[in-house]
Every structure is written in C-alpha cells, then in structure tokens.
Design a protein around this motif. Structure first.
Motif, PDB file in Angstrom:
ATOM      1  N   MET A  59       0.814  -1.209   0.000  1.00  0.00           N
ATOM      2  CA  MET A  59       0.000   0.000   0.000  1.00  0.00           C
ATOM      3  C   MET A  59       0.854   1.267   0.000  1.00  0.00           C
ATOM      4  O   MET A  59       0.333   2.366  -0.173  1.00  0.00           O
ATOM      5  N   ARG A 112       1.764  -1.106   5.299  1.00  0.00           N
ATOM      6  CA  ARG A 112       0.479  -1.782   5.178  1.00  0.00           C
ATOM      7  C   ARG A 112       0.479  -2.544   3.858  1.00  0.00           C
ATOM      8  O   ARG A 112       0.943  -2.046   2.835  1.00  0.00           O
ATOM      9  N   MET A 136      -2.054  -5.359   1.448  1.00  0.00           N
ATOM     10  CA  MET A 136      -3.321  -6.042   1.274  1.00  0.00           C
ATOM     11  C   MET A 136      -3.040  -7.482   0.855  1.00  0.00           C
ATOM     12  O   MET A 136      -2.367  -7.728  -0.144  1.00  0.00           O
ATOM     13  N   SER A 187      -7.759  -8.679   3.002  1.00  0.00           N
ATOM     14  CA  SER A 187      -7.611  -7.974   4.277  1.00  0.00           C
ATOM     15  C   SER A 187      -6.275  -7.234   4.284  1.00  0.00           C
ATOM     16  O   SER A 187      -5.339  -7.601   3.575  1.00  0.00           O
ATOM     17  N   THR A 188      -6.202  -6.178   5.082  1.00  0.00           N
ATOM     18  CA  THR A 188      -4.984  -5.379   5.172  1.00  0.00           C
ATOM     19  C   THR A 188      -4.237  -5.739   6.446  1.00  0.00           C
ATOM     20  O   THR A 188      -4.830  -5.823   7.521  1.00  0.00           O
TER      21      THR A 188
END
Length: 137
Positions: free
Chosen positions: A103, A113, A115, A121-122
């Motif tokens: 991200m 972060r 995904m 889901s992150t």
C-alpha cells in the motif's frame, strides 16, 4: 547586524565551509554513488561526510552544484507502492506464504500496510532486505 554579516561575507579571505554538492543533476529516486558527489564552497550548512550520502536515495531532484542536506535523502526503497510482494506469516512451526499488494513504498526494516491478495484484508508487515515482507499482526 545584517549589514555586518554582508560586509564580512564580502571581505577577501572570508571563510566558506566545504560541503557536499551534486556533481550533476540527481533525479528523484536516484541512489547516490561516489561519482555523484563533489565538494563545493557554501556558506549554508549541509552534509560534509560522503558516507552519510553514498547509498542513500534522493527524495527530491537535486540540481548540479546544490549542497546536500539530510532531509533531501532517504534509505533506498526496496518495495514500491502497488507492487505485488511475497507475504510471510510465521509463528513457531507454522509458516504461511502468500501474495500481497504493498500500500506504500518501504525501505528495509520499515513497517508498511499490505493487502493480502487472497483474503483482501490489510495487514502490517516489516520489509526485509531481500524484498519479502514479514507479517507482524
């Protein structure tokens, strides 16, 4: 006071400190090598130790002859934003490897972060020097 500073700067033999400058224009994202640096006369503070700049990545375009400052440089990015990466989750003997999408950019050791492509889901993961990501949560 300002006039005194100007007069002192115009005097012959006024002291100028040697600082590191760009030997040529360095674009954003360029990793600095020894050939990219030169010593310049500058009355502004800047980096003076080449080891503080060599191996670092430019955050902005640095034009030829401009003094280098620490805030112009960053650790080299190993992961790019939106890059597909290998995610590894490990707890004891359990190890799960999967694909993820970064991200944000990340240098080795940073938390970013990601995904998870399978579950969407992150998660937060630490960037490893080899470009893999170790899930922390």
């Amino acid at each position: 006071m300002r006039a005194l500073i100007v007069i002192l700067a115009l005097l012959p033999g006024a002291a100028f400190a040697g600082a590191l400058g760009a030997a040529h224009t360095l674009p954003v994202g360029h990793v600095i090598a020894a050939g990219d640096l030169t010593v310049i006369d500058s009355d502004r503070p800047g980096l003076t130790d080449p080891s503080a700049a060599i191996g670092m990545q430019t955050r902005i375009t640095i034009y030829e002859g401009r003094p280098l400052h620490a805030n112009m440089l960053q650790a080299p990015r190993v992961i790019g934003r939106n890059q597909i990466v290998r995610l590894r989750f490990q707890r004891g003997a359990l190890q799960i490897d999967t694909e993820g999408r970064a991200m944000s950019d990340g240098a080795a050791g940073e938390l970013i972060r990601v995904m998870n492509m399978g579950s969407r889901s992150t998660v937060t993961a630490q960037v490893m020097p080899d470009g893999t990501l170790a899930v922390t949560n």
